[in-house]
Design a protein around this motif. Sequence first.
Motif, PDB file in Angstrom:
ATOM      1  N   LYS A 148      52.096  61.053  -4.810  1.00 17.49           N
ATOM      2  CA  LYS A 148      53.035  62.035  -4.258  1.00 17.49           C
ATOM      3  C   LYS A 148      53.855  62.695  -5.364  1.00 17.49           C
ATOM      4  N   LEU A 149      54.076  61.948  -6.452  1.00 17.34           N
ATOM      5  CA  LEU A 149      54.829  62.475  -7.594  1.00 17.34           C
ATOM      6  C   LEU A 149      53.928  63.209  -8.580  1.00 17.34           C
ATOM      7  N   GLY A 150      52.621  63.241  -8.265  1.00 16.70           N
ATOM      8  CA  GLY A 150      51.672  63.908  -9.149  1.00 16.70           C
ATOM      9  C   GLY A 150      51.226  63.051 -10.311  1.00 16.70           C
ATOM     10  N   HIS A 151      51.323  61.725 -10.164  1.00 21.57           N
ATOM     11  CA  HIS A 151      50.976  60.816 -11.257  1.00 21.57           C
ATOM     12  C   HIS A 151      49.905  59.821 -10.829  1.00 21.57           C
ATOM     13  N   LYS A 152      49.309  59.190 -11.815  1.00 21.04           N
ATOM     14  CA  LYS A 152      48.295  58.164 -11.601  1.00 21.04           C
ATOM     15  C   LYS A 152      48.429  57.131 -12.699  1.00 21.04           C
ATOM     16  N   ARG A 153      48.378  55.849 -12.346  1.00 23.65           N
ATOM     17  CA  ARG A 153      48.496  54.798 -13.363  1.00 23.65           C
ATOM     18  C   ARG A 153      47.118  54.343 -13.840  1.00 23.65           C
ATOM     19  N   HIS A 154      47.098  53.739 -15.009  1.00 25.01           N
ATOM     20  CA  HIS A 154      45.857  53.250 -15.607  1.00 25.01           C
ATOM     21  C   HIS A 154      45.676  51.781 -15.219  1.00 25.01           C
ATOM     22  N   ILE A 155      44.778  51.535 -14.267  1.00 26.87           N
ATOM     23  CA  ILE A 155      44.556  50.177 -13.768  1.00 26.87           C
ATOM     24  C   ILE A 155      43.416  49.531 -14.550  1.00 26.87           C
ATOM     25  N   ARG A 156      43.727  48.412 -15.200  1.00 25.99           N
ATOM     26  CA  ARG A 156      42.729  47.697 -15.990  1.00 25.99           C
ATOM     27  C   ARG A 156      42.045  46.592 -15.194  1.00 25.99           C
ATOM     28  N   THR A 157      42.778  45.988 -14.249  1.00 25.60           N
ATOM     29  CA  THR A 157      42.245  44.846 -13.513  1.00 25.60           C
ATOM     30  C   THR A 157      42.586  44.969 -12.038  1.00 25.60           C
ATOM     31  N   PHE A 158      41.602  44.711 -11.182  1.00 20.21           N
ATOM     32  CA  PHE A 158      41.798  44.675  -9.746  1.00 20.21           C
ATOM     33  C   PHE A 158      41.635  43.226  -9.283  1.00 20.21           C
ATOM     34  N   THR A 159      42.594  42.726  -8.527  1.00 19.69           N
ATOM     35  CA  THR A 159      42.500  41.372  -8.004  1.00 19.69           C
ATOM     36  C   THR A 159      43.070  41.326  -6.599  1.00 19.69           C
ATOM     37  N   ARG A 160      42.674  40.313  -5.836  1.00 16.15           N
ATOM     38  CA  ARG A 160      43.200  40.118  -4.483  1.00 16.15           C
ATOM     39  C   ARG A 160      44.148  38.935  -4.432  1.00 16.15           C
ATOM     40  N   HIS A 161      44.504  38.389  -5.594  1.00 11.68           N
ATOM     41  CA  HIS A 161      45.307  37.178  -5.649  1.00 11.68           C
ATOM     42  C   HIS A 161      46.593  37.427  -6.448  1.00 11.68           C
ATOM     43  N   TYR A 162      47.725  37.200  -5.798  1.00 15.14           N
ATOM     44  CA  TYR A 162      49.009  37.474  -6.429  1.00 15.14           C
ATOM     45  C   TYR A 162      49.273  36.549  -7.608  1.00 15.14           C
ATOM     46  N   HIS A 163      48.850  35.298  -7.511  1.00 16.42           N
ATOM     47  CA  HIS A 163      49.078  34.390  -8.625  1.00 16.42           C
ATOM     48  C   HIS A 163      48.262  34.797  -9.847  1.00 16.42           C
ATOM     49  N   VAL A 164      47.053  35.330  -9.630  1.00 14.93           N
ATOM     50  CA  VAL A 164      46.262  35.836 -10.743  1.00 14.93           C
ATOM     51  C   VAL A 164      46.977  37.016 -11.399  1.00 14.93           C
ATOM     52  N   ALA A 165      47.500  37.919 -10.582  1.00 17.39           N
ATOM     53  CA  ALA A 165      48.230  39.071 -11.118  1.00 17.39           C
ATOM     54  C   ALA A 165      49.438  38.619 -11.932  1.00 17.39           C
ATOM     55  N   LEU A 166      50.164  37.625 -11.415  1.00 18.49           N
ATOM     56  CA  LEU A 166      51.338  37.123 -12.130  1.00 18.49           C
ATOM     57  C   LEU A 166      50.943  36.456 -13.443  1.00 18.49           C
TER      58      LEU A 166
END
Length: 311
Positions: free
Chosen positions: A225-243
């Motif tokens: 909505k702000l006209g921006h896009k972030r650079h995502i290096r990793t996709f995960t479905r687990h919050y502990h993995v993300a942390l």
Amino acid sequence: MNIAKIDLNLLVYFDVLIRERSVTKAAHQLSITQPAMSNGLKRLRDLFNDPVLVRTSEGMTPTQRALELQPVVRDALSRLEAAIQPELDFDPATSDRTFRIMASDYAESTLLLAVIGQLNILAPNIALDVITPSDVTFHDVEHGKVDMAINRFEALPLSFHQKVLWYDSFSCVVNSDNPIVGRFTLDNYLAGQHIWVSKTGFGVGVGIDPNEVQKLGWVDVELNKLGHKRHIRTFTRHYHVALQLAKAQNLIATLPSRAARIYQDDPNVIVLDPPFDIPPIALKMAWSALLQHDAGHIWLRRMIMDIANQL
């Protein structure tokens, strides 16, 4: 009319509608949405080939056909409830029941941890079978094979009962040595590398396409909505993995604040406010109408709600 083709939940809807004489009040009584109750009334009208409730100067008034059916339906429901629930009381201290709950690891870490602690005190013989969202379908919950689902849902079947347990904001988690700490602006956020994490709804997940912004969820929709896009290096479905990834790498994890606070006392982690607005998300508890009046289920729902309110 073949009774095997009738959704018996409609008789429950009929009973409450005639008693309350209001779609809104009946929906509140059954803990379902007003559109779901309106849809139930439409189906009842088709079933009985009768308006059932009509609007008059005195409000919603039952038809003569509905008034004739009311005592018959009420008696049938009372007999059925008595037959399938011979025990009117539920004693958590002595029960050895197993409750099956579908929950994401976000719900497990932030809510069910406290629920299990309370069960150890109040109901030492009750067991929880916690199932991941990928292992459960809507039908499993609708048919009572799974006692309840606790997650963030984009949509739920109209027949489900549901309660919002809480609303959660978003936070960003980074390694304490990440150069972005101290100058956490939107430009620096966009210049960084990110971890995407989410698991909502039911069923087996599919691969993520970084170009399909709407499917990426709340964070990326707001950036778009702000006209921006972030650079995502990793996709995960687990919050502990993300942390853990945020802790070990110079990656930014943007996730619900209650999950972020799990690591707030870790000296190797910094929890920051996002440099842009992200609307809060709702954690919901959903269950089948088949279990709405089950004494043990009622006790568990109330306990979970009480713990969610305390948290």
